[in-house]
Design a protein around this motif. Sequence first.
Motif, PDB file in Angstrom:
ATOM      1  N   TYR A   1       0.695  -1.259  -0.156  1.00 18.64           N
ATOM      2  CA  TYR A   1       0.125   0.029   0.133  1.00 18.64           C
ATOM      3  C   TYR A   1       0.747   1.402   0.183  1.00 18.64           C
ATOM      4  CZ  TYR A   1      -3.793   3.110   1.053  1.00 18.64           C
ATOM      5  OH  TYR A   1      -4.793   4.094   1.210  1.00 18.64           O
ATOM      6  N   ALA A   2       1.915   1.234   0.732  1.00 15.68           N
ATOM      7  CA  ALA A   2       2.823   2.343   0.805  1.00 15.68           C
ATOM      8  C   ALA A   2       3.423   2.745  -0.765  1.00 15.68           C
ATOM      9  CB  ALA A   2       3.912   2.170   1.800  1.00 15.68           C
ATOM     10  N   LEU A   3       3.670   1.721  -1.610  1.00 14.42           N
ATOM     11  CA  LEU A   3       4.068   1.777  -2.905  1.00 14.42           C
ATOM     12  C   LEU A   3       3.206   1.864  -4.103  1.00 14.42           C
ATOM     13  CD1 LEU A   3       7.406  -0.538  -2.502  1.00 14.42           C
ATOM     14  CD2 LEU A   3       7.185   1.903  -1.950  1.00 14.42           C
ATOM     15  N   LEU A   4       1.990   1.655  -3.482  1.00 15.41           N
ATOM     16  CA  LEU A   4       0.968   1.731  -4.661  1.00 15.41           C
ATOM     17  C   LEU A   4       0.731   3.163  -5.419  1.00 15.41           C
ATOM     18  CD1 LEU A   4      -1.445   0.155  -5.864  1.00 15.41           C
ATOM     19  CD2 LEU A   4      -3.001   1.375  -4.049  1.00 15.41           C
ATOM     20  N   GLY A   5       1.035   3.028  -6.628  1.00 21.00           N
ATOM     21  CA  GLY A   5       1.029   4.519  -7.276  1.00 21.00           C
ATOM     22  C   GLY A   5      -0.095   4.566  -8.326  1.00 21.00           C
ATOM     23  N   ARG A   6      -0.514   3.479  -8.978  1.00 14.18           N
ATOM     24  CA  ARG A   6      -1.641   3.303  -9.651  1.00 14.18           C
ATOM     25  C   ARG A   6      -2.807   2.404  -9.441  1.00 14.18           C
ATOM     26  NH1 ARG A   6      -0.735   6.397 -14.322  1.00 14.18           N
ATOM     27  NH2 ARG A   6      -2.214   5.345 -15.399  1.00 14.18           N
ATOM     28  N   LEU A   7      -3.801   2.433  -9.553  1.00 13.44           N
ATOM     29  CA  LEU A   7      -5.017   1.617  -9.395  1.00 13.44           C
ATOM     30  C   LEU A   7      -5.865   1.376 -10.488  1.00 13.44           C
ATOM     31  CD1 LEU A   7      -6.643  -0.192  -7.207  1.00 13.44           C
ATOM     32  CD2 LEU A   7      -7.622   1.733  -6.458  1.00 13.44           C
ATOM     33  N   GLY A   8      -5.828  -0.114 -11.160  1.00 10.84           N
ATOM     34  CA  GLY A   8      -6.479   0.001 -12.424  1.00 10.84           C
ATOM     35  C   GLY A   8      -5.992   0.862 -13.460  1.00 10.84           C
ATOM     36  N   GLY A   9      -4.952   1.417 -13.644  1.00 10.32           N
ATOM     37  CA  GLY A   9      -4.807   2.298 -14.804  1.00 10.32           C
ATOM     38  C   GLY A   9      -4.825   3.643 -14.402  1.00 10.32           C
ATOM     39  N   GLU A  10      -5.448   4.059 -13.005  1.00 13.56           N
ATOM     40  CA  GLU A  10      -5.436   5.423 -12.723  1.00 13.56           C
ATOM     41  C   GLU A  10      -4.598   5.735 -11.687  1.00 13.56           C
ATOM     42  OE1 GLU A  10      -7.588   7.827 -14.161  1.00 13.56           O
ATOM     43  OE2 GLU A  10      -8.232   6.220 -15.579  1.00 13.56           O
ATOM     44  N   PRO A  11      -3.968   6.841 -11.583  1.00 14.49           N
ATOM     45  CA  PRO A  11      -3.160   7.318 -10.523  1.00 14.49           C
ATOM     46  C   PRO A  11      -3.694   7.337  -9.220  1.00 14.49           C
ATOM     47  CG  PRO A  11      -3.461   9.184 -11.896  1.00 14.49           C
ATOM     48  CD  PRO A  11      -4.058   8.108 -12.580  1.00 14.49           C
ATOM     49  N   THR A  12      -3.054   6.704  -8.214  1.00 13.11           N
ATOM     50  CA  THR A  12      -3.661   6.903  -6.848  1.00 13.11           C
ATOM     51  C   THR A  12      -3.451   8.444  -6.173  1.00 13.11           C
ATOM     52  OG1 THR A  12      -1.543   6.208  -5.701  1.00 13.11           O
ATOM     53  CG2 THR A  12      -3.252   4.818  -6.345  1.00 13.11           C
ATOM     54  N   THR A  13      -4.190   8.747  -5.339  1.00 12.63           N
ATOM     55  CA  THR A  13      -4.131  10.323  -4.712  1.00 12.63           C
ATOM     56  C   THR A  13      -3.738   9.967  -3.198  1.00 12.63           C
ATOM     57  OG1 THR A  13      -6.499  10.388  -4.269  1.00 12.63           O
ATOM     58  CG2 THR A  13      -5.627  10.991  -6.185  1.00 12.63           C
ATOM     59  N   HIS A  14      -3.807   9.137  -2.468  1.00 17.70           N
ATOM     60  CA  HIS A  14      -3.435   8.864  -1.196  1.00 17.70           C
ATOM     61  C   HIS A  14      -1.952   9.281  -0.886  1.00 17.70           C
ATOM     62  CE1 HIS A  14      -2.216   4.833  -2.578  1.00 17.70           C
ATOM     63  NE2 HIS A  14      -1.293   4.943  -1.421  1.00 17.70           N
ATOM     64  N   GLY A  15      -1.772   9.827   0.267  1.00 19.28           N
ATOM     65  CA  GLY A  15      -0.329  10.248   0.479  1.00 19.28           C
ATOM     66  C   GLY A  15       0.087   9.364   1.742  1.00 19.28           C
ATOM     67  N   VAL A  16       1.466   9.884   2.121  1.00 22.10           N
ATOM     68  CA  VAL A  16       2.137   9.147   3.218  1.00 22.10           C
ATOM     69  C   VAL A  16       1.186   9.196   4.583  1.00 22.10           C
ATOM     70  CG1 VAL A  16       3.915   9.544   4.644  1.00 22.10           C
ATOM     71  CG2 VAL A  16       4.092  10.135   2.668  1.00 22.10           C
ATOM     72  N   LEU A  17       0.532  10.274   4.849  1.00 21.51           N
ATOM     73  CA  LEU A  17      -0.288  10.237   5.997  1.00 21.51           C
ATOM     74  C   LEU A  17      -1.476   9.367   6.063  1.00 21.51           C
ATOM     75  CD1 LEU A  17      -0.331  14.211   7.019  1.00 21.51           C
ATOM     76  CD2 LEU A  17       1.291  12.341   7.862  1.00 21.51           C
ATOM     77  N   GLN A  18      -1.999   9.167   4.881  1.00 25.15           N
ATOM     78  CA  GLN A  18      -3.348   8.147   4.815  1.00 25.15           C
ATOM     79  C   GLN A  18      -2.537   6.789   5.029  1.00 25.15           C
ATOM     80  OE1 GLN A  18      -6.439   8.748   2.051  1.00 25.15           O
ATOM     81  NE2 GLN A  18      -6.478   6.477   1.428  1.00 25.15           N
ATOM     82  N   VAL A  19      -1.250   6.404   4.506  1.00 25.82           N
ATOM     83  CA  VAL A  19      -0.764   5.243   4.401  1.00 25.82           C
ATOM     84  C   VAL A  19      -0.526   4.902   6.045  1.00 25.82           C
ATOM     85  CG1 VAL A  19       1.273   4.069   4.122  1.00 25.82           C
ATOM     86  CG2 VAL A  19       0.560   5.226   2.276  1.00 25.82           C
ATOM     87  N   VAL A  20       0.199   5.594   6.714  1.00 30.76           N
ATOM     88  CA  VAL A  20       0.344   5.495   8.199  1.00 30.76           C
ATOM     89  C   VAL A  20      -1.116   5.148   8.703  1.00 30.76           C
ATOM     90  CG1 VAL A  20       1.196   6.683  10.331  1.00 30.76           C
ATOM     91  CG2 VAL A  20       2.291   6.967   8.237  1.00 30.76           C
ATOM     92  N   THR A  21      -2.059   5.953   8.534  1.00 36.57           N
ATOM     93  CA  THR A  21      -3.296   6.009   9.249  1.00 36.57           C
ATOM     94  C   THR A  21      -4.051   4.466   9.013  1.00 36.57           C
ATOM     95  OG1 THR A  21      -3.773   8.262   9.063  1.00 36.57           O
ATOM     96  CG2 THR A  21      -5.651   6.698   9.401  1.00 36.57           C
ATOM     97  N   VAL A  22      -3.731   3.997   7.725  1.00 39.81           N
ATOM     98  CA  VAL A  22      -4.390   2.722   7.267  1.00 39.81           C
ATOM     99  C   VAL A  22      -3.693   1.651   8.108  1.00 39.81           C
ATOM    100  CG1 VAL A  22      -4.887   1.270   5.367  1.00 39.81           C
ATOM    101  CG2 VAL A  22      -5.392   3.603   5.103  1.00 39.81           C
ATOM    102  N   VAL A  23      -2.239   1.840   8.268  1.00 46.82           N
ATOM    103  CA  VAL A  23      -1.495   0.798   8.688  1.00 46.82           C
ATOM    104  C   VAL A  23      -1.706   0.478  10.241  1.00 46.82           C
ATOM    105  CG1 VAL A  23       1.107  -0.004   9.102  1.00 46.82           C
ATOM    106  CG2 VAL A  23       0.216   0.843   6.743  1.00 46.82           C
ATOM    107  N   VAL A  24      -1.902   1.801  10.680  1.00 49.40           N
ATOM    108  CA  VAL A  24      -2.242   1.780  12.286  1.00 49.40           C
ATOM    109  C   VAL A  24      -3.715   1.117  12.640  1.00 49.40           C
ATOM    110  CG1 VAL A  24      -2.502   3.178  14.228  1.00 49.40           C
ATOM    111  CG2 VAL A  24      -0.569   3.663  12.757  1.00 49.40           C
ATOM    112  N   ALA A  25      -4.588   1.603  11.779  1.00 52.93           N
ATOM    113  CA  ALA A  25      -6.029   1.237  12.097  1.00 52.93           C
ATOM    114  C   ALA A  25      -6.021  -0.185  11.928  1.00 52.93           C
ATOM    115  CB  ALA A  25      -6.941   2.207  11.466  1.00 52.93           C
TER     116      ALA A  25
END
Length: 411
Positions: free
Chosen positions: A64-88
């Motif tokens: 998830y931290a290295l996710l740059g594209r999703l189904g051909g579209e660029p992702t828009t989540h950033g570092v802080l959302q990655v940390v939030t998802v991993v912690v939760a």
Amino acid sequence: MVALVWTEWHGVRQPEAALAFGALIAVGEAIRCVEAPPALPGGSGVPDPRGEPAPVAAAGALGYALLGRLGGEPTTHGVLQVVTVVVAASLAGLVAPLALGCPVDPGHTARRVLTVAFAAICFQPLHRTGLLASWLGHSPYLVGYLLALLALTALCDAVLAAALARARTGWPYGPLLRDELRSLPGVAAAVCATAVVMPLTVAVAGLWPVPVLAVPLLLIQYSYRRYAGIRATYRQTIASLARSTEIAGYTLTGHAREVAALSRAVGRELGLSEPRLTVLEYAALMHDIGQLSLLDPVPAGATEPLPAAEQRKIALLGGAVVRQTGVPAEVAQVVERQADPYREQPLAARIVRAVNAYTELISGPGAEGTAGAAALRALERLRLATARDFDPIVVETLATVLSRQVYGRPR
């Protein structure tokens, strides 16, 4: 807290990806904790402070931290959302183990959050600003960049793991870090490879391959548990065999376990690797098994005062018995060399001999006074015998271990 507040304020971007990877992390964390077998011994039955690996959760978090594209579209989540998802997700994965009364390790979760945050910081800003696409695009160089980044992340994780083990046990940091680095080509390599394949696959095919890519890691975790269970059983078998001298009345109860624990602490202080520490521990457990050849037990099992020829006979017979048990040949060699001059002994044999002499001096029939006074007299006698019988470096290391209470014995 900053990541949680930021995510709450701005909302979760591309929630389907956050949910898919979060579920993978939570399931991996729950699998690691629930019904986990006893950890690999880290010294005379003490659980290894590194704990059981969580390859599914680690690969999901890094993916998830290295996710740059999703189904051909660029992702828009950033570092802080990655940390939030991993912690939760990690906290959600601990709910089931806590409900079942299983032990959990918050330090392991904190370590994962820090390493994943490091990987996200190195990838997400470059991706979101378009620099990574302009530099590497979708060429094979992108895969090389991701592999190099994960290799650096693995090194970061090894540094944190060694520091955490050092804080918990008081063991020297250098040998702990070396053991962590030696383990990187194992489970860590599989985790890093999956963490690279996962975002590259999701970038083209969407989220459905995520659970499929986790299957090999589940098999790795299952294999690790089988391996841990076999090693624990193997060590228990050796410990039971070592108790035969105690049951027969040749040595004091608990003597072999005491020598094994203190020998391993001394070996770790001297910087021995984990495989050599295992050989040292097995040899320490079985160092007195040659006494079963004696017609009359030695008083209190103390072999150090015996004549050199008698010590040599016991050591050779002990080595012959050990060779029949199926343990590594190095263990038998250590047992056989117990009566040699220390300059001719391997390091493991020097450690076992010095520790055995110390424990006999503080618990044998000649021990007098308080435990602290007996320990000081025992160390003094070992120092006086360093000309031939005991390695002075080993003796001083033994004194250091006892003074720092790494071994856990009161001074």
